[in-house]
Design a protein around this motif. Structure first.
Motif, PDB file in Angstrom:
ATOM      1  N   GLN A   1       0.828  -1.211   0.000  1.00  0.00           N
ATOM      2  CA  GLN A   1       0.000   0.000   0.000  1.00  0.00           C
ATOM      3  C   GLN A   1       0.861   1.258   0.000  1.00  0.00           C
ATOM      4  O   GLN A   1       0.509   2.270  -0.626  1.00  0.00           O
ATOM      5  CB  GLN A   1      -0.934  -0.014   1.208  1.00  0.00           C
ATOM      6  CG  GLN A   1      -2.019  -1.065   1.124  1.00  0.00           C
ATOM      7  CD  GLN A   1      -3.092  -0.878   2.190  1.00  0.00           C
ATOM      8  OE1 GLN A   1      -2.975  -0.036   3.078  1.00  0.00           O
ATOM      9  NE2 GLN A   1      -4.142  -1.665   2.105  1.00  0.00           N
ATOM     10  N   ILE A   2       1.982   1.208   0.702  1.00  0.00           N
ATOM     11  CA  ILE A   2       2.906   2.343   0.710  1.00  0.00           C
ATOM     12  C   ILE A   2       3.456   2.580  -0.690  1.00  0.00           C
ATOM     13  O   ILE A   2       3.509   3.719  -1.176  1.00  0.00           O
ATOM     14  CB  ILE A   2       4.043   2.097   1.717  1.00  0.00           C
ATOM     15  CG1 ILE A   2       3.492   2.096   3.145  1.00  0.00           C
ATOM     16  CG2 ILE A   2       5.139   3.160   1.576  1.00  0.00           C
ATOM     17  CD1 ILE A   2       4.447   1.508   4.168  1.00  0.00           C
ATOM     18  N   LYS A   3       3.838   1.506  -1.362  1.00  0.00           N
ATOM     19  CA  LYS A   3       4.367   1.629  -2.716  1.00  0.00           C
ATOM     20  C   LYS A   3       3.309   2.169  -3.675  1.00  0.00           C
ATOM     21  O   LYS A   3       3.611   2.974  -4.560  1.00  0.00           O
ATOM     22  CB  LYS A   3       4.906   0.281  -3.201  1.00  0.00           C
ATOM     23  CG  LYS A   3       6.192  -0.148  -2.515  1.00  0.00           C
ATOM     24  CD  LYS A   3       6.822  -1.368  -3.170  1.00  0.00           C
ATOM     25  CE  LYS A   3       6.077  -2.636  -2.883  1.00  0.00           C
ATOM     26  NZ  LYS A   3       6.762  -3.842  -3.429  1.00  0.00           N
ATOM     27  N   LEU A   4       2.069   1.740  -3.515  1.00  0.00           N
ATOM     28  CA  LEU A   4       0.990   2.234  -4.371  1.00  0.00           C
ATOM     29  C   LEU A   4       0.782   3.732  -4.214  1.00  0.00           C
ATOM     30  O   LEU A   4       0.341   4.411  -5.147  1.00  0.00           O
ATOM     31  CB  LEU A   4      -0.319   1.496  -4.057  1.00  0.00           C
ATOM     32  CG  LEU A   4      -0.504   0.135  -4.728  1.00  0.00           C
ATOM     33  CD1 LEU A   4      -1.740  -0.562  -4.181  1.00  0.00           C
ATOM     34  CD2 LEU A   4      -0.621   0.298  -6.246  1.00  0.00           C
ATOM     35  N   ALA A   5       1.104   4.257  -3.042  1.00  0.00           N
ATOM     36  CA  ALA A   5       0.967   5.694  -2.800  1.00  0.00           C
ATOM     37  C   ALA A   5       2.198   6.467  -3.253  1.00  0.00           C
ATOM     38  O   ALA A   5       2.255   7.693  -3.097  1.00  0.00           O
ATOM     39  CB  ALA A   5       0.713   5.948  -1.310  1.00  0.00           C
ATOM     40  N   GLY A   6       3.183   5.760  -3.801  1.00  0.00           N
ATOM     41  CA  GLY A   6       4.394   6.405  -4.277  1.00  0.00           C
ATOM     42  C   GLY A   6       5.482   6.519  -3.239  1.00  0.00           C
ATOM     43  O   GLY A   6       6.521   7.142  -3.472  1.00  0.00           O
ATOM     44  N   GLY A   7       5.251   5.914  -2.084  1.00  0.00           N
ATOM     45  CA  GLY A   7       6.227   5.984  -1.010  1.00  0.00           C
ATOM     46  C   GLY A   7       7.196   4.819  -1.008  1.00  0.00           C
ATOM     47  O   GLY A   7       7.064   3.874  -1.797  1.00  0.00           O
ATOM     48  N   ASN A   8       8.163   4.900  -0.115  1.00  0.00           N
ATOM     49  CA  ASN A   8       9.155   3.841   0.035  1.00  0.00           C
ATOM     50  C   ASN A   8       9.035   3.210   1.414  1.00  0.00           C
ATOM     51  O   ASN A   8       9.251   3.893   2.425  1.00  0.00           O
ATOM     52  CB  ASN A   8      10.569   4.400  -0.136  1.00  0.00           C
ATOM     53  CG  ASN A   8      10.818   4.962  -1.515  1.00  0.00           C
ATOM     54  OD1 ASN A   8      10.367   4.394  -2.505  1.00  0.00           O
ATOM     55  ND2 ASN A   8      11.514   6.086  -1.596  1.00  0.00           N
ATOM     56  N   PRO A   9       8.649   1.931   1.475  1.00  0.00           N
ATOM     57  CA  PRO A   9       8.631   1.256   2.777  1.00  0.00           C
ATOM     58  C   PRO A   9      10.051   0.978   3.250  1.00  0.00           C
ATOM     59  O   PRO A   9      10.849   0.391   2.512  1.00  0.00           O
ATOM     60  CB  PRO A   9       7.871  -0.044   2.497  1.00  0.00           C
ATOM     61  CG  PRO A   9       8.023  -0.274   1.027  1.00  0.00           C
ATOM     62  CD  PRO A   9       8.188   1.069   0.378  1.00  0.00           C
ATOM     63  N   VAL A  10      10.364   1.420   4.448  1.00  0.00           N
ATOM     64  CA  VAL A  10      11.682   1.175   5.038  1.00  0.00           C
ATOM     65  C   VAL A  10      11.513   0.034   6.033  1.00  0.00           C
ATOM     66  O   VAL A  10      10.972   0.210   7.124  1.00  0.00           O
ATOM     67  CB  VAL A  10      12.228   2.433   5.739  1.00  0.00           C
ATOM     68  CG1 VAL A  10      13.575   2.137   6.394  1.00  0.00           C
ATOM     69  CG2 VAL A  10      12.359   3.581   4.732  1.00  0.00           C
ATOM     70  N   ILE A  11      11.939  -1.149   5.637  1.00  0.00           N
ATOM     71  CA  ILE A  11      11.733  -2.343   6.441  1.00  0.00           C
ATOM     72  C   ILE A  11      12.844  -2.458   7.486  1.00  0.00           C
ATOM     73  O   ILE A  11      14.025  -2.422   7.152  1.00  0.00           O
ATOM     74  CB  ILE A  11      11.708  -3.608   5.558  1.00  0.00           C
ATOM     75  CG1 ILE A  11      10.733  -3.433   4.378  1.00  0.00           C
ATOM     76  CG2 ILE A  11      11.362  -4.831   6.396  1.00  0.00           C
ATOM     77  CD1 ILE A  11       9.310  -3.159   4.768  1.00  0.00           C
ATOM     78  N   VAL A  12      12.447  -2.592   8.740  1.00  0.00           N
ATOM     79  CA  VAL A  12      13.400  -2.735   9.839  1.00  0.00           C
ATOM     80  C   VAL A  12      13.117  -4.059  10.542  1.00  0.00           C
ATOM     81  O   VAL A  12      12.023  -4.254  11.087  1.00  0.00           O
ATOM     82  CB  VAL A  12      13.296  -1.578  10.851  1.00  0.00           C
ATOM     83  CG1 VAL A  12      14.394  -1.701  11.900  1.00  0.00           C
ATOM     84  CG2 VAL A  12      13.375  -0.239  10.145  1.00  0.00           C
ATOM     85  N   LYS A  13      14.076  -4.961  10.508  1.00  0.00           N
ATOM     86  CA  LYS A  13      13.892  -6.304  11.060  1.00  0.00           C
ATOM     87  C   LYS A  13      13.944  -6.279  12.580  1.00  0.00           C
ATOM     88  O   LYS A  13      14.964  -5.926  13.185  1.00  0.00           O
ATOM     89  CB  LYS A  13      14.980  -7.227  10.518  1.00  0.00           C
ATOM     90  CG  LYS A  13      14.920  -8.657  11.025  1.00  0.00           C
ATOM     91  CD  LYS A  13      13.784  -9.433  10.431  1.00  0.00           C
ATOM     92  CE  LYS A  13      13.847 -10.897  10.815  1.00  0.00           C
ATOM     93  NZ  LYS A  13      12.730 -11.682  10.267  1.00  0.00           N
ATOM     94  N   ALA A  14      12.842  -6.628  13.211  1.00  0.00           N
ATOM     95  CA  ALA A  14      12.794  -6.749  14.671  1.00  0.00           C
ATOM     96  C   ALA A  14      13.157  -8.182  15.046  1.00  0.00           C
ATOM     97  O   ALA A  14      12.659  -9.135  14.443  1.00  0.00           O
ATOM     98  CB  ALA A  14      11.400  -6.402  15.182  1.00  0.00           C
ATOM     99  N   SER A  15      13.998  -8.348  16.024  1.00  0.00           N
ATOM    100  CA  SER A  15      14.541  -9.669  16.325  1.00  0.00           C
ATOM    101  C   SER A  15      13.584 -10.508  17.164  1.00  0.00           C
ATOM    102  O   SER A  15      12.782  -9.976  17.943  1.00  0.00           O
ATOM    103  CB  SER A  15      15.866  -9.534  17.080  1.00  0.00           C
ATOM    104  OG  SER A  15      15.649  -9.052  18.391  1.00  0.00           O
TER     105      SER A  15
END
Length: 393
Positions: free
Chosen positions: A130-144
């Protein structure tokens, strides 16, 4: 025919192949146990169904305001006050066609091309898309897993840039069932205030908690955090109303108005009959959740013990939602498979148990199991998984 660039960025759901395979096997007559369900296996309570019938019989079948009927928005305000000690007015509420569409509409009115949205992983599959569809960039942060799949303040601070617009917090979480406590939310909230980051708080599973821990919305912690937070919720999980498609968002009037304006040019309005059913759900004194919680807690306790007894599988015991998210990396390795996805496919083909690979949630070493099904099916599924793991060692 050339498609729009925006849809070319979408990543196909990793669940599609496994779902299609499970359906095909069922159609062939195989006894397939599906543990991929993201919805309660209870029917909507009768008093809500009766309210929908009454609405139809009384002519409540026309267009409604795009943001939802006033009565329902007021009932949602009352719900926030009663459950979360949060004060909202009806012009701070939009009713949407499910909580998923609340998120979609929110991203559309918030995100400009290049804006970044921080998404802790594991995440619900639709957030990045959904973020990409809005033209944004999802910044994925891996939680351990060592931190119960929860984002730390240090991790958050490390990924913030001048392009950071928002962060998603999902508690209780899909797929992990984890929850943030007050101290953790406060620590993340202070950083969001410092950098003026909008908080998108997805609280759709708030009623499904099986410990003594209490759900806490980050918007409750301070007036400033409330101002920077958009709360997403709905009745799908709490009232077993997934198919009715009623969700909502609460927060800043300007954002809610923009979402309402966008809805007027997309959905027009949520289904009128479903809105009156939702109004009855929130206004009734009847309790729709106790029976579901009792059943889910019983299933969680039983299935958790069976799953962690399987060689090579470890699992953080969840506190909410209705999923287990075990780590199966050791079992996959011992069974001679190159990936969890391949292991899941073989499990379905040989033992007819359908799981959802963790790759779709940003966690390649895990699988998601839904316990929104009967004790008998869960027991048999665990038996088959264990047999598969042992046979392949």
């Amino acid at each position: 025919m050339e498609l729009a660039n925006r849809v070319k960025t979408l990543t196909p759901s990793s669940t599609l192949a496994i779902t299609a395979k499970a359906k095909s096997l069922k159609e062939e007559g195989h006894d397939v146990i599906g543990l991929g369900a993201g919805e309660p296996d209870f029917n909507t309570p009768l008093y809500i169904i009766e309210a929908a019938k009454d609405a139809m019989e009384n002519g409540m079948t026309k267009y409604t305001p795009s943001g939802g009927i006033v009565g329902l928005r007021e009932a949602i305000c009352a719900k926030f006050k009663s459950d979360n000690n949060l004060d909202y007015t009806s012009d701070q509420i939009i009713v949407t066609t499910g909580a998923k569409h609340a998120l979609y509409t929110l991203f559309q009115v918030l995100i400009n091309p290049g804006d970044e949205v921080i998404v802790p992983a594991p995440y619900w599959v639709s957030y990045p898309e959904q973020i990409k569809l809005a033209g944004g960039n999802p910044v994925i942060v891996k939680a351990s897993e060592e931190n119960s799949f929860k984002l730390t303040p240090e991790q958050l601070e490390a990924v913030i840039t001048t392009k950071t617009k928002a962060i998603i917090i999902n508690s209780p979480s899909n797929p992990t069932g984890m929850m943030y406590d007050e101290e953790e939310l406060n620590a993340l909230g202070k950083i969001c205030i410092k950098h003026n980051i909008i908080i998108i708080s997805d609280e759709i599973y708030e009623k499904l908690i099986y410990t003594d821990d209490k759900h806490l919305s980050i918007a409750q912690l301070s007036d400033q955090l409330k101002e920077q937070t958009i709360v997403i919720n709905g009745l799908s999980k709490s009232h077993a109303m997934t198919g009715w498609r009623i969700g909502y968002a609460a927060g800043d009037k300007t954002i809610i108005k923009a979402m309402t304006n966008l809805a007027s040019h997309s959905t027009s309005n949520p289904t009128s009959i479903a809105q009156f059913a939702a109004l009855a759900a929130y206004e009734s004194a009847e309790d729709p959740i106790t029976e579901m919680k009792r059943a889910f807690k019983q299933r969680l306790t039983m299935l958790y013990e069976l799953i962690v007894d399987i060689p090579g599988i470890t699992c953080e015991k969840p506190k909410g939602a209705f999923y287990l998210f075990p780590n199966v990396e050791e079992a996959v390795k011992n069974n001679g498979f190159d990936s969890v996805d391949a292991w899941v496919t073989a499990l379905l083909e040989e033992e007819k148990v359908a799981l959802v690979p963790g790759s779709g949630f940003g966690s390649n070493g895990n699988v998601r199991l839904s316990y929104a099904t009967s004790i008998g099916s869960l027991t048999e599924a665990a038996k088959r998984i264990k047999r598969f793991v042992i046979n392949h060692q």
